[in-house]
Design an enzyme around this catalytic site. Sequence first.
Site, PDB file in Angstrom:
ATOM      1  N   PRO A 135       0.831  -1.207   0.000  1.00 63.20           N
ATOM      2  CG  PRO A 135      -0.551  -1.453   1.856  1.00 63.20           C
ATOM      3  CD  PRO A 135       0.654  -2.032   1.199  1.00 63.20           C
ATOM      4  CB  VAL A 136       0.707   4.279  -2.131  1.00 62.21           C
ATOM      5  CG1 VAL A 136       1.416   5.618  -2.277  1.00 62.21           C
ATOM      6  CG2 VAL A 136       0.917   3.449  -3.386  1.00 62.21           C
ATOM      7  CG  LEU A 192       3.594  -1.667   5.022  1.00 57.24           C
ATOM      8  CD1 LEU A 192       2.415  -2.423   4.470  1.00 57.24           C
ATOM      9  CD2 LEU A 192       4.425  -2.597   5.903  1.00 57.24           C
ATOM     10  N   GLY A 193       7.116   1.213   3.111  1.00 51.54           N
ATOM     11  CA  GLY A 193       8.299   1.388   2.256  1.00 51.54           C
ATOM     12  C   GLY A 193       8.030   1.237   0.771  1.00 51.54           C
ATOM     13  CB  SER A 194       4.996   1.566  -1.325  1.00 53.38           C
ATOM     14  OG  SER A 194       4.761   2.749  -1.990  1.00 53.38           O
ATOM     15  CB  ALA A 245      12.423   2.495  -0.352  1.00 52.82           C
ATOM     16  CB  ALA A 246       9.578  -1.554  -2.409  1.00 54.09           C
ATOM     17  CG  ASP A 304      11.528   3.790   4.372  1.00 57.47           C
ATOM     18  OD1 ASP A 304      11.686   3.656   5.597  1.00 57.47           O
ATOM     19  OD2 ASP A 304      10.459   4.125   3.840  1.00 57.47           O
TER      20      ASP A 304
HETATM   21  O1  PMV Z   1       6.701   6.266   6.901  1.00 62.13           O
HETATM   22  P1  PMV Z   1       7.902   5.426   6.654  1.00 62.13           P
HETATM   23  O2  PMV Z   1       7.736   3.989   6.940  1.00 62.13           O
HETATM   24  O3  PMV Z   1       8.551   5.706   5.339  1.00 62.13           O
HETATM   25  O4  PMV Z   1       8.967   5.757   7.760  1.00 62.13           O
HETATM   26  C1  PMV Z   1       9.415   7.017   8.046  1.00 62.13           C
HETATM   27  C2  PMV Z   1      10.376   6.919   9.171  1.00 62.13           C
HETATM   28  C3  PMV Z   1      10.753   8.253   9.762  1.00 62.13           C
HETATM   29  O5  PMV Z   1      11.656   7.963  10.813  1.00 62.13           O
HETATM   30  C4  PMV Z   1       9.528   8.942  10.333  1.00 62.13           C
HETATM   31  C5  PMV Z   1      11.408   9.165   8.753  1.00 62.13           C
HETATM   32  C6  PMV Z   1      12.751   8.680   8.278  1.00 62.13           C
HETATM   33  O6  PMV Z   1      13.195   9.188   7.235  1.00 62.13           O
HETATM   34  O7  PMV Z   1      13.401   7.860   8.932  1.00 62.13           O
END
Ligand code: PMV
Length: 325
Positions: A110-111, A115-117, A119-120, A161
């Site tokens: 899910p965007v 869940l790192g969409s 970067a993936a 991520d």
């Molecule tokens: O929302 P996500 O899973 O992409 O995580 C962000 C994590 C933060 O610590 C809030 C920001 C970061 O760049 O590390």
Amino acid sequence: MTTAYASAPGKIILFGEHAVVYGRPALAVPVTQVHVDVEVRDSVRSGIWIDAPDVNLHAELNTLPSDHPLASVIHNFLFLSRQFSSPAGRGDRGEGHFPDLNIKISSTIPVASGLGSGAAVTVALTRALSSHLQYPMSDDEINAFTYEIEKLHHGTPSGIDNTVVTYARPVYFIKGHPIETFKVDHPFTIVIGDTGISAPTKESVGDVRKLWEADKAKWEKVFDQVGEVVITARMCIENGKWELLGDLMNANHELLQKMTVSSPELDTLISVARKAGALGAKMSGGGRGGNMIALATPEMAETVSRALKEAGAHHTVITTISSSI
Ligand code: PMV
């Protein structure tokens, strides 16, 4: 006609989000149940044709704005590999031969939900392009490239991520430090619950920055507390101390609430998971929406997952964390 394929997993942050932006450690793990898959092959039509049905995109590269996330990955890759384009993404076909490609991107992540969409997509797309266009890249290069792309879209990302998604291993992450994967000798089970609310990480990170700027001494102390939680959590994971790990999740969530990055929907799912028998629960990622995670025994995971769905979670994932992911 050759075809290149690449895949990248989702990820969740177990501990330390937000404070990680300020140099404190964080723990994150890949989630292989959700993934992005990319296929690149030569096209008989001229141009670079992108087909991404999950986001309803069917377009030729040069019809996309240059800051479109997919366009920026492709243009930057072509520029990096000195193949035929400009980083600005103006569609400058340069001197060489511009490749004619069909790129298909499918995702079950899910965007904008933690869940790192993003970067993936970048990792899988870059790997598929690098293989198809015969420009080999090491994991370190993929990671560095993905971090640059993350910076274009997210302002000041910590880099967690791209690191977890690229190496697809549990990571103990400190911004600017060498990559440290960590061992999970005792597998454990996490239930992920999605609020269904997509919340841009950039905003919650920006809001925490405003708080920090207004009272640095206060927030540095809070970030220190998060850092201590993360260090203890790593020891618990290494030694199989699940009760304490659950308590640490609860403690980390309270600190995130202080930072104002939780939301009523997250708080509801977290309390439902605890009542259903989870050992602990917290939000995960940027917050304000997105996902929460709960630590459960393998026997209780289904019950926790069902309770989350009954309480309104859009979907849930039960994932087992181990080093061999
Ligand atoms: O929302 P996500 O899973 O992409 O995580 C962000 C994590 C933060 O610590 C809030 C920001 C970061 O760049 O590390």
